[in-house]
Design a protein around this motif. Sequence first.
Motif, PDB file in Angstrom:
ATOM      1  N   THR A  95       0.821  -1.212   0.000  1.00 47.88           N
ATOM      2  CA  THR A  95       0.000   0.000   0.000  1.00 47.88           C
ATOM      3  C   THR A  95       0.854   1.262   0.000  1.00 47.88           C
ATOM      4  OG1 THR A  95      -1.689  -1.212   1.259  1.00 47.88           O
ATOM      5  CG2 THR A  95      -1.872   1.196   1.170  1.00 47.88           C
ATOM      6  N   ALA A  96       1.869   1.295   0.878  1.00 48.85           N
ATOM      7  CA  ALA A  96       2.733   2.480   0.969  1.00 48.85           C
ATOM      8  C   ALA A  96       3.456   2.727  -0.355  1.00 48.85           C
ATOM      9  CB  ALA A  96       3.735   2.314   2.107  1.00 48.85           C
ATOM     10  N   PHE A  97       3.930   1.642  -0.974  1.00 50.29           N
ATOM     11  CA  PHE A  97       4.618   1.771  -2.266  1.00 50.29           C
ATOM     12  C   PHE A  97       3.670   2.332  -3.332  1.00 50.29           C
ATOM     13  CE2 PHE A  97       5.342  -0.139  -6.444  1.00 50.29           C
ATOM     14  CZ  PHE A  97       6.608   0.358  -6.737  1.00 50.29           C
ATOM     15  N   GLN A 102       1.894   6.682  -6.763  1.00 48.92           N
ATOM     16  CA  GLN A 102       0.837   7.562  -7.254  1.00 48.92           C
ATOM     17  C   GLN A 102       1.193   9.031  -7.023  1.00 48.92           C
ATOM     18  OE1 GLN A 102      -2.009   6.634  -8.971  1.00 48.92           O
ATOM     19  NE2 GLN A 102      -2.153   8.843  -9.299  1.00 48.92           N
ATOM     20  N   ALA A 103       1.804   9.300  -5.845  1.00 51.04           N
ATOM     21  CA  ALA A 103       2.214  10.677  -5.545  1.00 51.04           C
ATOM     22  C   ALA A 103       3.259  11.155  -6.546  1.00 51.04           C
ATOM     23  CB  ALA A 103       2.753  10.764  -4.116  1.00 51.04           C
ATOM     24  N   GLN A 108       4.696  14.252 -11.413  1.00 46.72           N
ATOM     25  CA  GLN A 108       5.184  14.254 -12.790  1.00 46.72           C
ATOM     26  C   GLN A 108       4.151  14.842 -13.740  1.00 46.72           C
ATOM     27  OE1 GLN A 108       6.509  10.460 -14.246  1.00 46.72           O
ATOM     28  NE2 GLN A 108       6.657  11.161 -16.352  1.00 46.72           N
ATOM     29  N   GLN A 109       2.881  14.463 -13.541  1.00 49.49           N
ATOM     30  CA  GLN A 109       1.824  14.999 -14.393  1.00 49.49           C
ATOM     31  C   GLN A 109       1.692  16.509 -14.221  1.00 49.49           C
ATOM     32  OE1 GLN A 109       1.637  12.197 -16.396  1.00 49.49           O
ATOM     33  NE2 GLN A 109      -0.447  12.913 -16.683  1.00 49.49           N
ATOM     34  N   THR A 110       1.795  16.960 -12.962  1.00 46.91           N
ATOM     35  CA  THR A 110       1.728  18.406 -12.689  1.00 46.91           C
ATOM     36  C   THR A 110       2.888  19.136 -13.344  1.00 46.91           C
ATOM     37  OG1 THR A 110       0.612  18.009 -10.573  1.00 46.91           O
ATOM     38  CG2 THR A 110       1.668  20.159 -10.875  1.00 46.91           C
TER      39      THR A 110
END
Length: 286
Positions: A95-97, A102-103, A108-110
């Motif tokens: 989950t943490a990974f 995702q973060a 990167q998308q931003t």
Amino acid sequence: TDQGRIHDVNVRGAALLGSSRAALLGRSLAKVLPAPSQATFSALLAHVFADRGRQRGEVQLLTSTGDRLELVIDLILHQHEDQAHLCHVTLTDVTAFKLAHQALWDVQQTQDAQRHHQALQLRQLQEEFESVMLASGRALEDTLTRARTVLPHAAESPDAWTHLDDSLRQAQGLLDSLKRYMQLRFMRTRLRSVNLNQVLRDVLKDVADQWVGRDVRITTAPLPTVTGDSQALQLILHEYLHNALKFIRTRPEATLRVIVQEDASRSEEHTSELQSPMYLVCRLLL
């Protein structure tokens, strides 16, 4: 088992599944998983017992608190002491990974969106720069052409000297405007508290030569202190006054009133983009 029932489970596995070891024995592992993951687990289990070797996939698990865990599931065929074939299942909490991945993806998308926006701004600035330079060049060329036309007749007609003087003033005005434009283009702004009264006093000193020999009065109410760049504000106010004085250059008497006020209709847009407390409008009343 090949039916997915739990034959044995260790303490960490029971804790991950949110139950006790005794309560899990004999239960179907698929029933512990949410519906979307049940099909994944059943397919992997079938492949293992079909002797297709080690299987790996991803499933989700809902905790008693409603949190969703992301798990990697590994399955491998295992022969028990009584010669029965069982499936050894390993669950790894990632989950943490997943959250970190995702973060990073969001960042990167931003950044990609920001780079695209900056590239678009650079293209627009380049087009604006080329347009200003071409327009300035044409205007300066027209002014100098008029001056060259008048120059041969300067000795014959006093009016010719007047036209020549006007052409030279226009040429100088174009060069001054271009200089101010270049200053604004390459200026590195620094936001700070700026007293507009002091800015106006500095600007009036710069444009004082434009009303020499005329009765020009410039009045203003006390101006506010705003957040901005003092040099940029000085250039902008200079341009306002310069254009106003040029407009009334034929009047022997004139009064200019400087009004600076907040424009509420544009304040929200300006604040969201630049984090500035107000959007100011400067008006000159002739």
